[in-house]
Scaffold this active site. Structure first.
Site, short mmCIF file in Angstrom:
data_model
loop_
_atom_site.label_atom_id
_atom_site.label_comp_id
_atom_site.label_asym_id
_atom_site.label_seq_id
_atom_site.Cartn_x
_atom_site.Cartn_y
_atom_site.Cartn_z
N GLU A 105 -6.65 -7.99 -0.59
CA GLU A 105 -7.07 -8.02 0.81
C GLU A 105 -8.54 -7.64 0.93
O GLU A 105 -9.02 -6.75 0.22
CB GLU A 105 -6.30 -6.99 1.65
CG GLU A 105 -4.83 -7.24 1.83
CD GLU A 105 -4.19 -6.13 2.67
OE1 GLU A 105 -4.88 -5.50 3.49
OE2 GLU A 105 -2.98 -5.90 2.50
N GLU A 126 0.81 -1.23 0.00
CA GLU A 126 0.00 0.00 0.00
C GLU A 126 0.84 1.28 0.00
O GLU A 126 0.79 2.08 0.93
CB GLU A 126 -0.97 0.00 1.19
CG GLU A 126 -2.05 -1.05 1.06
CD GLU A 126 -3.16 -0.91 2.11
OE1 GLU A 126 -2.92 -0.28 3.15
OE2 GLU A 126 -4.25 -1.44 1.86
C1 GLA Z 1 -4.14 -2.69 4.86
C2 GLA Z 1 -2.77 -3.31 4.94
C3 GLA Z 1 -2.71 -4.51 5.81
C4 GLA Z 1 -3.56 -4.36 7.03
C5 GLA Z 1 -4.97 -4.04 6.62
C6 GLA Z 1 -5.94 -3.92 7.77
O1 GLA Z 1 -4.86 -3.00 3.78
O2 GLA Z 1 -2.23 -3.59 3.69
O3 GLA Z 1 -1.37 -4.70 6.16
O4 GLA Z 1 -3.06 -3.33 7.82
O5 GLA Z 1 -4.97 -2.81 5.96
O6 GLA Z 1 -7.21 -3.61 7.34
#
Ligand code: GLA
Ligand code: ZN
Length: 675
Positions: free
Chosen positions: A311, A151
């Site tokens: 995710e 991210e």
């Molecule tokens: C993000 C991150 C993860 C985690 C999630 C929690 O998407 O990439 O490492 O912290 O949020 O929702």
């Protein structure tokens, strides 16, 4: 991973952090993964501190074991490079790696996504680590993708960045005179004499907070800083990309994006990614169309190629203001929603709930209780079973849209930096209005960039096209001349690429296509509105009301109040073989649905299915046939009459055209019609 020939089904798994657990737990994890039909793990996302305990030492002993564990258990691996949070020693020894905030405060060690993208230290060590990992694990044939960093995002305003910004500007503009011209620096006597005079635009220089909103004195500078900041992080990604490709040219590379994320120009990023992946975390109060639009944007940045859902949470997030549970069936529904919009991979954050720090209450496949006896685990297992059944059928399927909505990061930045006419100007919300109207009618939409090819579309919608870049007007001119329909809105066509106004009347370069001249614009506060009638119904007009003159176009609706009562608010212009529409204000949901519905009907754009309100329908197609996804977001059961014969991949029931299919609350059907 989605294009890798190692994958024969929708991958199912997610972020797994066994390094946070004693090894005895690992075998139990494997047992539970098998039960839930999990076949993928995303490893090594945040392990830099362990992998490189000091400047010259690398220690892969734990990762070796974890990689072996995954291989032994037939798990595919998405292997991360671990460069999203730097180790403490690095911050201590090389403070140039620490970011500087918007207010000029230099950060200390802490948090994550915390490295300055222009820090020589960060670039050197992140690339070295990526390379070492690739070299070490290159022969693992269960690696299906590289996951670079995590991210990417945020801004840095440090001295490294300032220096790099000057260099970036020099490459872009060549001379200081050209830079002064592009930024209109004769205003307020800001003329620069040398590139060394350039400083980063933050609270110490040209930007300020006004009523909670970031404002800038010089849009040109701030806009270029957004472009530069996005490019800086993209360079970090590309350096690691090259490092892993050296050893594994055939393993696809991605980084997890964040959907509708303003800070990074993902259309530019996607050009350098082998496939797009993203993280979907709808808030407790978001509507399903927001996720649909984000999915479509993530599909659109790679010209329609399927993407990976890297995710989502199986149940709750920990970071929303209210961490509301996903209701029974919702995790499954939203997983299929991702697939319905182009996902070929469904992954979660996280596999096992950690015991300390800020994500200990974030949902996980394996909860703190540690067993399979949870609602969430049962739902995950049931979905896992279904994905096994679906197999490879849907893989690679594409969405065929006749409508495109233009989404452009430069426009997003520029329209919201504009310093007037209204703090209510909200690029995302305006685009979303148009998107939602179409999505709610099950009309398939592609979210496209200004440089994508529009030849296959019948209708191109460009909401808030504040910045009409060099050449874009000509592209639209040709598109409409050749028979296309084009629609744009208030606050469009004002400026060129540097945010300099195009003189000669608004909407600048688009005037002839639209056949109008906008003389003035009235910004109404939230509490005020005008109105107009369209096809017998009254609709609101707000945020901005353009006062425009027809110069060839016809007026379809007119303001009902105030001193500009009777002036056109909706216009249509025949231009060549096509039509150009202008919506001179911001209206309400019902209007967009009706107006866009009428345009689509007129030019023969059809819905993929007729469904009751709250039931979403999308269509994907591959060489095997078509897949009609029906998703029931309603608070109760619903039914849909099918227009084609087909088989529901989830229940294996066959249907004839004209049959009615019933969907329970949160129910899903995937109707496959063979070619
Ligand atoms: C993000 C991150 C993860 C985690 C999630 C929690 O998407 O990439 O490492 O912290 O949020 O929702
Ligand atoms: Zn920096």
């Amino acid at each position: 991973m989605i294009e890798s020939n190692k994958v024969k089904k929708i991958l199912y798994g997610g972020d797994y952090n066994p390094e946070q657990w004693p090894e005895e737990t690992w075998e139990e994890d494997m047992r539970l993964f098998k039960l839930a039909h999990i076949d993928e793990v995303t490893l090594n996302v945040f392990s830099w501190a362990a992998l490189q305990p000091d400047e010259n030492t690398y220690d892969f002993s734990k990762l070796d074991k974890i990689m072996e564990l995954a291989r032994k258990n037939n798990l595919k691996v998405c292997l991360a490079t671990s460069t999203a949070a730097h180790p403490a020693w690095m911050a201590r020894k090389h403070p140039d790696i620490l970011r500087t905030e918007y207010n000029g405060v230099k950060r200390k060690f802490g948090s994550r996504h915390n490295s300055c993208p222009n820090s020589p230290t960060y670039r050197k060590y992140s690339v070295a680590l990526a390379e070492k990992i690739a070299e070490r694990y290159k022969d693992y044939d269960n690696i299906v993708a590289w996951h670079i960093s995590n991210e990417y995002g945020g801004f840095c305003y440090c001295d490294n960045c300032e220096k790099a910004f000057r260099k970036w500007l020099k490459e872009k503009y060549g001379t200081i005179d050209e830079l002064n011209r592009a930024w209109n620096m004769s205003f307020w006597g800001h003329t620069l004499y040398d590139f060394e005079d350039v400083v980063v635009p933050d609270l110490r220089s040209e930007e300020f907070l006004w009523d909670g909103v970031i404002r800038t004195n010089f849009q040109g500078i701030s806009l270029d800083y957004c472009r530069f900041n996005s490019d800086s992080m993209l360079e970090c990604f590309r350096l690691e990309y090259d490092a892993v490709k050296k050893y594994t040219p055939d393993i696809p590379v991605t980084t997890n994006l964040m959907g509708v994320y303003k800070i990074l120009d993902y259309q530019k990023w996607a050009k350098y990614m082998d496939f797009v992946s993203w993280d979907n975390y709808p808030a407790y109060d978001s509507v399903p169309e927001q996720a649909s639009m984000a999915h479509d944007l993530m599909r659109g940045i790679k010209q329609g190629k399927p993407f990976a859902l890297m995710e989502q949470t199986p149940s709750v997030s920990n970071w929303h203001i209210y961490c509301k549970l996903k209701r029974p069936g919702v995790m499954r529904l939203w997983s299929y929603q991702a697939m319905a919009h182009g996902a070929d991979t469904l992954l979660f954050f996280q596999m096992r709930r950690s015991i300390g720090a800020c994500e200990k209450y974030h949902g996980a496949v394996i909860d703190h209780v540690g067993t399979e006896n949870t609602r969430v685990f049962r739902e995950l297992t049931a979905l896992g079973e279904e994905l096994v059944k679906i197999g490879d059928k849907t893989l690679g399927a594409r969405t065929k849209s006749k409508v495109a909505i233009v989404f452009d990061w430069d426009n997003w930045w520029a329209a919201e930096y504009s310093a007037g006419p209204s703090k209510l100007i909200d690029y995302y919300k305006e685009v979303f209005q148009y998107y939602k109207a179409l999505n709610d009618s099950n009309i398939s939409v592609d979210l496209v960039s200004v440089t994508d090819d529009y030849t296959d579309y019948k209708l191109v919608i460009a909401p808030l096209l504040y910045m009409c870049k060099d050449g874009f007007d000509e592209k639209i001119r040709q598109f409409v001349k050749n028979g296309g329909s084009f629609l744009t809105t208030y606050f469009s066509g004002y400026v060129e690429d540097h945010d300099l106004v195009v003189t000669g009347g608004y909407p600048g370069r688009l005037k002839d296509i639209l056949g109008i001249w906008v003389e003035e614009s009235d910004a109404l506060p939230e509490t005020e509105s005008n109105s107009f009638v369209y096809k017998g119904k009254n609709y609101s007009a707000g945020i901005l009301c353009d006062l425009l003159h027809l110069q060839g176009a016809e007026g379809l609706s007119f303001y009902e109040n105030d001193f500009y009562e009777g002036m056109p608010v909706l216009t249509r212009n025949q231009f060549g073989k096509g039509t150009a529409y202008y919506v001179a204000t911001h209206s309400e949901e019902a209007f967009y649905k009706k107006f866009l519905g009428d345009i689509c009907e007129e030019i023969g754009i059809e819905a993929v299915a007729k469904t009751p309100e709250g039931v979403e329908g999308t269509m994907r197609e591959n060489e095997k046939g078509s897949f009609l996804f029906l998703l029931n977001h309603k608070d109760g059961p619903a039914s849909v009459v099918l227009e084609k014969d087909g088989i529901d991949l989830l229940t294996e029931k066959t249907y004839k055209a004209g049959d009615r299919i019933t969907l329970e609350k949160t129910g899903v059907a995937i109707i496959f019609t063979e070619k």
